[in-house]
Motif scaffolding. Structure first.
Motif, PDB file in Angstrom:
ATOM      1  N   VAL A 168      17.840 -16.936 -19.853  1.00 40.00           N
ATOM      2  CA  VAL A 168      16.700 -16.873 -18.940  1.00 40.00           C
ATOM      3  C   VAL A 168      15.667 -15.874 -19.454  1.00 40.00           C
ATOM      4  O   VAL A 168      14.465 -16.134 -19.444  1.00 40.00           O
ATOM      5  CB  VAL A 168      17.160 -16.503 -17.509  1.00 40.00           C
ATOM      6  N   ARG A 225      17.497 -24.681 -15.029  1.00 39.34           N
ATOM      7  CA  ARG A 225      17.330 -23.492 -15.882  1.00 39.34           C
ATOM      8  C   ARG A 225      15.849 -23.136 -15.968  1.00 39.34           C
ATOM      9  O   ARG A 225      15.465 -21.979 -15.922  1.00 39.34           O
ATOM     10  CB  ARG A 225      17.895 -23.745 -17.279  1.00 39.34           C
ATOM     11  N   SER A 285      12.378 -15.922 -12.309  1.00 34.34           N
ATOM     12  CA  SER A 285      12.648 -14.572 -12.808  1.00 34.34           C
ATOM     13  C   SER A 285      11.365 -13.764 -12.960  1.00 34.34           C
ATOM     14  O   SER A 285      11.416 -12.552 -13.115  1.00 34.34           O
ATOM     15  CB  SER A 285      13.407 -14.634 -14.135  1.00 34.34           C
ATOM     16  N   VAL A 286      10.229 -14.441 -12.958  1.00 36.19           N
ATOM     17  CA  VAL A 286       8.964 -13.714 -13.049  1.00 36.19           C
ATOM     18  C   VAL A 286       8.342 -13.682 -11.655  1.00 36.19           C
ATOM     19  O   VAL A 286       8.129 -14.721 -11.062  1.00 36.19           O
ATOM     20  CB  VAL A 286       8.002 -14.402 -14.038  1.00 36.19           C
ATOM     21  N   PRO A 287       8.060 -12.476 -11.119  1.00 37.25           N
ATOM     22  CA  PRO A 287       7.490 -12.392  -9.777  1.00 37.25           C
ATOM     23  C   PRO A 287       6.210 -13.205  -9.659  1.00 37.25           C
ATOM     24  O   PRO A 287       5.441 -13.299 -10.620  1.00 37.25           O
ATOM     25  CB  PRO A 287       7.189 -10.901  -9.614  1.00 37.25           C
ATOM     26  N   ASP A 321      14.976 -21.388 -12.926  1.00 35.77           N
ATOM     27  CA  ASP A 321      15.480 -20.007 -13.003  1.00 35.77           C
ATOM     28  C   ASP A 321      14.480 -19.109 -13.714  1.00 35.77           C
ATOM     29  O   ASP A 321      14.244 -17.969 -13.313  1.00 35.77           O
ATOM     30  CB  ASP A 321      16.802 -19.967 -13.796  1.00 35.77           C
ATOM     31  N   VAL A 322      13.905 -19.646 -14.788  1.00 36.04           N
ATOM     32  CA  VAL A 322      12.957 -18.864 -15.575  1.00 36.04           C
ATOM     33  C   VAL A 322      11.718 -18.558 -14.732  1.00 36.04           C
ATOM     34  O   VAL A 322      11.248 -17.426 -14.672  1.00 36.04           O
ATOM     35  CB  VAL A 322      12.582 -19.616 -16.859  1.00 36.04           C
ATOM     36  N   PHE A 324      14.686  -8.367 -13.091  1.00 37.74           N
ATOM     37  CA  PHE A 324      15.180  -9.408 -12.201  1.00 37.74           C
ATOM     38  C   PHE A 324      16.536  -9.932 -12.674  1.00 37.74           C
ATOM     39  O   PHE A 324      17.488 -10.034 -11.900  1.00 37.74           O
ATOM     40  CB  PHE A 324      14.167 -10.563 -12.159  1.00 37.74           C
ATOM     41  N   VAL A 325      16.613 -10.257 -13.952  1.00 34.62           N
ATOM     42  CA  VAL A 325      17.847 -10.830 -14.489  1.00 34.62           C
ATOM     43  C   VAL A 325      19.004  -9.837 -14.382  1.00 34.62           C
ATOM     44  O   VAL A 325      20.112 -10.181 -13.968  1.00 34.62           O
ATOM     45  CB  VAL A 325      17.627 -11.274 -15.947  1.00 34.62           C
ATOM     46  N   ALA A 382      13.904 -17.375 -22.409  1.00 36.86           N
ATOM     47  CA  ALA A 382      13.000 -18.433 -21.991  1.00 36.86           C
ATOM     48  C   ALA A 382      11.776 -17.852 -21.289  1.00 36.86           C
ATOM     49  O   ALA A 382      10.651 -18.324 -21.488  1.00 36.86           O
ATOM     50  CB  ALA A 382      13.725 -19.410 -21.073  1.00 36.86           C
ATOM     51  N   ALA A 383      11.987 -16.805 -20.475  1.00 41.63           N
ATOM     52  CA  ALA A 383      10.851 -16.173 -19.803  1.00 41.63           C
ATOM     53  C   ALA A 383       9.903 -15.585 -20.837  1.00 41.63           C
ATOM     54  O   ALA A 383       8.677 -15.732 -20.735  1.00 41.63           O
ATOM     55  CB  ALA A 383      11.336 -15.084 -18.848  1.00 41.63           C
ATOM     56  N   ALA A 439       9.541  -7.287 -16.119  1.00 40.88           N
ATOM     57  CA  ALA A 439       9.854  -7.760 -14.762  1.00 40.88           C
ATOM     58  C   ALA A 439      11.006  -8.751 -14.792  1.00 40.88           C
ATOM     59  O   ALA A 439      11.931  -8.682 -13.976  1.00 40.88           O
ATOM     60  CB  ALA A 439       8.619  -8.398 -14.138  1.00 40.88           C
ATOM     61  N   ALA A 440      10.938  -9.677 -15.744  1.00 45.02           N
ATOM     62  CA  ALA A 440      12.005 -10.667 -15.853  1.00 45.02           C
ATOM     63  C   ALA A 440      13.339  -9.991 -16.162  1.00 45.02           C
ATOM     64  O   ALA A 440      14.386 -10.363 -15.621  1.00 45.02           O
ATOM     65  CB  ALA A 440      11.664 -11.703 -16.914  1.00 45.02           C
ATOM     66  N   VAL A 459       4.846  -6.505 -19.752  1.00 48.24           N
ATOM     67  CA  VAL A 459       5.101  -6.315 -18.321  1.00 48.24           C
ATOM     68  C   VAL A 459       5.887  -7.502 -17.751  1.00 48.24           C
ATOM     69  O   VAL A 459       6.856  -7.319 -17.003  1.00 48.24           O
ATOM     70  CB  VAL A 459       3.771  -6.123 -17.551  1.00 48.24           C
ATOM     71  N   VAL A 460       5.471  -8.712 -18.142  1.00 47.14           N
ATOM     72  CA  VAL A 460       6.169  -9.899 -17.639  1.00 47.14           C
ATOM     73  C   VAL A 460       7.632  -9.875 -18.069  1.00 47.14           C
ATOM     74  O   VAL A 460       8.544 -10.122 -17.270  1.00 47.14           O
ATOM     75  CB  VAL A 460       5.477 -11.190 -18.134  1.00 47.14           C
ATOM     76  N   GLY A 515      12.608  -8.324  -7.841  1.00 46.50           N
ATOM     77  CA  GLY A 515      11.536  -8.682  -8.758  1.00 46.50           C
ATOM     78  C   GLY A 515      10.166  -8.490  -8.134  1.00 46.50           C
ATOM     79  O   GLY A 515       9.203  -8.122  -8.809  1.00 46.50           O
ATOM     80  N   LEU A 543       2.822 -11.759 -10.828  1.00 43.37           N
ATOM     81  CA  LEU A 543       2.686 -11.622 -12.281  1.00 43.37           C
ATOM     82  C   LEU A 543       2.459 -12.979 -12.923  1.00 43.37           C
ATOM     83  O   LEU A 543       1.655 -13.122 -13.842  1.00 43.37           O
ATOM     84  CB  LEU A 543       3.935 -10.965 -12.891  1.00 43.37           C
ATOM     85  N   ILE A 587       7.894  -5.109  -8.486  1.00 49.09           N
ATOM     86  CA  ILE A 587       6.905  -4.868  -9.529  1.00 49.09           C
ATOM     87  C   ILE A 587       5.566  -5.481  -9.136  1.00 49.09           C
ATOM     88  O   ILE A 587       4.506  -4.871  -9.268  1.00 49.09           O
ATOM     89  CB  ILE A 587       7.406  -5.417 -10.881  1.00 49.09           C
TER      90      ILE A 587
END
Lengths: 517, 265, 311
Positions: C15, B106, B113-115, B109-110, C288-289, C18-19, C284-285, C280-281, C243, B118, C246
């Protein structure tokens, strides 16, 4: 004029010859069996006739005459008009031979669409008729289903429907039943026979199974290393093989060589394995599924007990519980003399179906065989090396394989390595899970001989798991027949084969090709 | 059979030459990368100045050669961060299984999820710009890729018959893990390392171009291209040639990665 | 199916949360007090009291946990706080920047998919080994090109050498062409690679010769049978690379001097404008999700085998 006439056909893959100038013919309405072991070139021949050689394959010479047309000179566009209309194909592996994302109906209807036969409605009607003709119940529903919703036998029927859709003069059946259970195999072969009689289609039956070939063909063509070893009427070849290789095939094919039944000498050593009320449930979804449902049997020390059954019968799960690779849901496995925990592995060993998968590709053969000795700290380095040499000798492997990797060995040699490793720590019980099923008949016969010799010399006890009754007949003293998680019949091999009580056993026996019975 | 091998040879040669640039730049160029000769400014490529000169008369080839050490060392740090953290996480998840596996995956996954860019920029806000910080930032971005691959390989190998057979031969868990699971899982990870090395060079030059890497007189590749932008209309070589070097190095790393991947498959 | 959707939604929400949390910890908690850093600058000549007031305005005078909770609640309500750089609400800055980037990223993605499909299918259909090899080498080249350099190169060639696209001025469409191409190339590469590989794998499957044995041509097989089977892995990769759009827009917008999310990101990093960066983060997340959620839901539609498993 012959329907199909092959003259001096030669095929190679990237310069490596696979078929080296073979000739044979198929007459109208005739069944010709093309028999051989893996690498004999029989499948390559079949593909060459269809003009469907895999990438890298080229026809180097010879002619393929369909009627009076030489197919080798035809363009691929022109071949497309022959495929499906004049030659149909029944493929080897029903599990993967249908497009998983298209409906059954669409895939059968495609043959008509490709050759512009009929409009949408006619095609739909023809599809349903065909599905009914190949013996599928509820054909309207089947047409809307996807391949994964059908069993292996049903999928093979669909593939047959595709092959006969346009009533071709010739059907090439490439190992049409080798991936199927014996009882299903028989029904599929019966269906092909029926359709042949009805439509007057000739069949080129490509198979490794001499039993199937003997029971189903008018003429035999025996291939080895890309050459035809022998050709003639089936009954004549079986009765009096002229080529040495054919004779050896006949001798090694367990279905055709009716040997003496093995009987256990009353040694009085007591049972080596006692299984009581074994149950294994798997949780899939809401309802638990009982893979093994109250299985009990005993194996006398120094003898071979066979667990026979078709796929899904629970035989492998039972074997894995005996070898302690799976926990029973309830019931017991008692193995007198076996230690607790890790020590159990010194007493009981498992040999897998696929020898390549069970050997670490990065280890040398010597390392593989030595592994149990290292794990149990048996002897110092020098003693272990001597023991490895001795083990390799025992399984009749040449000394120089010790330094090689598994991929450099043949299938039979790999299985010998797996057996040597199993023997290393001096076990008393071997569980053999389809241990010879992946091998060619001649190799299979050698491994079976080796197993018999080892049993005699070392007093080993075998639990032999197999779907192949003919093999089981040859190696086992006693048998349990499994079906849907239960043992339906058990007894000595002679009893089960000569006087089966349960209808399922009778069906199984009836499914093995003739001469063994 | 012959052609792919030529490709591999060329790729190895490119990387070897660039590594030598980094180790011993003096062997390849006599020009000073920092001090320019104003009289020779903005000259097109010639025999004297292989890549031409920039606005203050510095030899561009010398700057590219001397700059290689920044890109390579940065990529090494970045790959080391990704490889170590990611592979450890992946091995842990794959071999422990159960809740540990779930928790690690998990987390991955996180990260996923952020490019990458970035994530790197976030790390730069946190740590500030600079060569080492950029490398760490880029490495963080590749942790997820390494972790996923390492885990899936361990899980794949653990399911094989030979691993079960190793337990069947009386092997204890750590022994089987060390003797069978690790050696058979690492091939694809090594292939990914080579690939990520190239990707790290790309990412570092991108961050350098955006101005978050080395300070201006330093001849870092991304920075060179950024500086050359002001002379697009007149001096094509200032941007084109350093960029071509970056492309060559990254292509070479990718080619080597593919051949490792093929030989371990 | 409903249970699957529910589980998948919960996972996506986790997710995203958490991001947000990771980014919050990295951007707001660890760097210390970004407002202090900015306004304590003696050149501004602010008194400690004024600074205190500014902190209160930005919500910086509460405990870390409290401020985390406030920020999280703000995000849930669609309020992303205030930009430290300009003092305007982050939402406004995002809303201003979003349309331009959406157009750029959307067209870039479509072009990338088009390029990938053309390369992969041409390679899959080709029987001449050198043509095939050349086509398959294109994606490796594409991934190896720095995006910013590609942009510069395109400007050099098309604007300065050939004069096809004006450097300054020009219609909106003219201004879009080169950035879209720049953005599409690195995105197309992984999709093309995976699609080509998966076409190869599907073409090696046992059902392909069976279709050929019905009398189908190579093109018929490729288009009607292989394509749909091969699409699944490519779809996954396409979702993952979404993702990267961006991230790609950061570079592309900088090189071409366009306004948008990417430009905003660059300004935020330069000004240490953490609330903007955080937004922005998370944006983006979220993209993506959402995209990957959509891909997962789409899977059973394309592959009937997955319907049983998820049902």
């Amino acid at each position: 004029m012959s329907l199909l006439d092959i003259r001096d056909l030669a095929v190679s893959y990237g310069g490596r010859p696979a078929v080296r100038g073979i000739s044979f013919s198929v007459e109208p309405k005739e069944v010709v069996a093309l028999v051989g072991e893996s690498g004999s070139g029989k499948s390559t021949t079949a593909h060459a006739i269809m003009g469907l050689l895999p990438p890298g394959g080229t026809v180097d010479g010879g002619r393929i005459l369909l009627g009076d047309a030489d197919l080798t000179s035809w363009s691929s566009r022109r071949m497309e008009s022959v495929r499906g209309t004049r030659i149909g194909l029944v493929p080897q592996d029903p599990a993967n031979s249908l497009n998983p994302v298209k409906t059954i109906g669409a895939q059968i209807g495609e043959v008509f669409r490709l050759h512009g036969r009929g409009d949408r409605r006619t095609i739909r009607r023809r599809v349903v008729e065909l599905l009914a003709r190949v013996g599928l119940s509820d054909p309207e529903t089947r047409a809307r289903q996807y391949p994964h919703e059908l069993s292996g036998g049903m999928r093979q029927r669909v593939l047959i429907a595709i092959a006969i859709a346009l009533e071709p003069q010739l059907i090439i059946a490439d190992e049409p039943t080798s991936a199927l259970d014996v009882t299903v195999q028989r029904r599929i072969l019966d269906l092909i026979d029926d359709l042949r009689a009805e439509f007057g289609t000739a069949v080129l039956l490509v198979t490794h199974d001499l039993g199937v070939a003997a029971a189903r063909s008018d003429r035999l063509v025996v291939m080895k290393d890309g050459l035809v070893e022998e050709e003639g009427p089936t009954s004549a070849v079986i009765a009096d093989p002229r080529a040495g290789y054919t004779a050896r095939l006949l001798d090694d094919a367990p279905a055709l060589s009716a040997r003496e039944f093995r009987t256990a000498e009353p040694g009085g050593r007591g049972p080596a394995v006692v299984v009581r009320d074994l149950v294994k449930e798997f949780r899939t979804g809401r309802r638990p599924f009982r893979a093994v449902d109250g299985v009990s049997f005993e194996v006398a020390a120094g003898t071979t007990h066979a667990l026979v059954g078709e796929s899904g019968s629970g035989k492998t799960t039972t074997a894995r519980m005996v070898a302690r690779f799976a926990e029973p849901t309830s019931g017991t496995v008692e193995i007198p003399g076996a230690g607790p925990g890790r020590l159990f592995r010194r007493h009981v060993q498992l040999v897998y179906q696929n020898p390549y998968g069970s050997l670490d590709p990065r280890q040398s053969i010597a390392e593989i065989v030595e592994e149990p000795l290292r794990n149990f700290r048996l002897g110092d380095r020098a003693a272990r090396r001597t023991r490895v040499t001795e083990l390799l000798e025992r399984v009749a492997l040449p000394r120089d394989v010790a330094g090689r990797r598994p991929r450099e060995l043949s299938g039979g040699q790999r299985q010998r390595v797996a057996i040597a490793r199993a023997l290393a720590a001096g076990p008393e019980v071997l569980v053999l899970d389809e241990a010879v099923s992946a091998l060619d008949v001649t190799v299979q016969a050698q491994i079976l001989d080796l197993l018999e010799r080892l049993q005699r010399d070392l007093g080993l006890t075998y639990l032999f798991i197999s779907h192949d009754l003919a093999v089981v007949r040859q190696i086992s003293h006693t048998i349990s027949v499994m079906n849907e998680g239960r043992i339906v019949e058990s007894g000595t091999t002679r009893q089960v084969f000569t006087d089966p009580c349960h209808p399922y056993t009778r069906e199984l026996l009836a499914a093995i090709p003739e001469p063994v019975r | 059979m012959n052609r792919p091998k030529t490709g591999l040879l060329v790729a190895s040669l490119v990387l070897a030459v660039v590594a030598l640039w980094a180790l011993a730049p003096g062997l390849f160029t006599a020009h000073d990368p920092i001090a320019g000769v104003p009289a020779e400014k903005l000259q097109a490529p010639s025999a004297r100045h292989l890549f031409g000169t920039d606005a203050v008369g510095r030899d561009l080839f010398a700057r590219v050669v001397h700059g290689s050490v920044h890109s390579l060392s940065g990529a090494f740090v970045a790959v080391a961060v990704g490889l170590l953290l990611g592979t450890l996480l992946g091995l842990l998840a794959g071999s422990a299984g159960g809740p540990v596996d779930d928790a690690v995956m998990r987390f991955v996954d996180v990260l996923l999820s952020v490019p990458g860019l970035l994530l790197a920029l976030t790390v730069i806000i946190l740590l500030g710009p600079g060569t080492v910080n950029v490398a760490i930032a880029v490495g963080t971005g590749s942790v997820a890729a390494f972790a996923r691959l390492a885990r899936s390989e361990v899980v794949r190998v653990r399911r094989t018959d030979y691993v079960e057979a190793a337990f069947g031969s009386g092997g204890r868990y750590p022994v089987v893990l060390w003797r069978h699971v690790l050696p058979n899982s690492l091939g694809p990870v090594i292939a990914l390392t080579a690939l990520q090395f190239g990707m790290a060079i790309l990412a570092i030059s991108t961050l350098g171009f955006l101005g978050y890497g080395a300070e201006p007189p330093t001849p870092e590749w991304g920075l060179l291209i950024a500086e050359g932008r002001n002379y697009l209309a007149t001096s094509w070589w200032l941007t084109t040639l350093p960029g071509a070097v970056v492309v060559a190095v990254v292509l070479a790393a990718g080619r080597i990665s593919r051949s490792i991947g093929r030989s371990t498959a | 199916m409903a249970r699957y959707l529910l589980r998948r939604t919960a996972q996506a929400a986790f997710v995203l949360w958490a991001a947000f949390t990771v980014a919050y910890v990295l951007l707001q908690l660890l760097p210390g007090d970004s407002i202090l850093i900015k306004f304590q600058n003696p050149e501004l000549g602010l008194s400690p009291r004024q600074i205190q007031e500014i902190r209160a305005y930005y919500g910086g005078d509460v405990s870390p946990l409290e401020s985390y909770a406030t920020t999280l609640l703000g995000f849930l309500r669609g309020g992303f706080g205030y930009s430290i750089d300009t003092g305007t609400p982050v939402v406004e800055r995002l809303a201003e920047a979003l349309p331009a980037t959406a157009v750029l990223a959307g067209s870039g993605f479509l072009l990338a998919v088009l390029i990938a499909v053309v390369i992969a299918f041409a390679a899959g259909h080709s029987r001449t080994s050198w043509i095939r090899g050349a086509l398959l080498a294109v994606p490796s080249l594409f991934v190896s090109v720095p995006v910013f350099w590609l942009g510069i190169l395109l400007i050099q060639v098309f604007s300065f050498r050939l004069g096809l696209v004006p450097v300054i001025g020009g219609s909106a469409l003219q201004q879009l062409v080169l950035p879209v191409l720049t953005l599409a190339v690195p995105i197309a590469a992984p999709i093309a690679q995976v699609l080509a590989r998966s076409i190869d794998r599907v073409q090696a499957q046992a059902f392909v010769p069976v279709v050929a044995a019905k009398g189908a041509s190579r093109w018929w097989i490729l288009w009607r049978h292989v394509a749909r089977n091969a699409a699944l892995p490519a779809l996954t990769v396409a979702g993952v690379t979404f993702g990267e759009l961006i991230a790609g827009s950061v570079v592309t917008e900088t090189v071409f001097g366009r306004n948008g999310i990417g430009r905003l990101t660059e300004q935020a990093v330069n000004a240490q404008d953490t609330p903007v960066m955080l937004a922005v983060v998370v944006l983006a997340a979220a993209v993506f999700v959402l995209v990957n959620f959509a891909v997962d839901v789409l899977f059973p539609v394309l592959d009937p085998r997955l319907r049983a498993v998820t049902g």
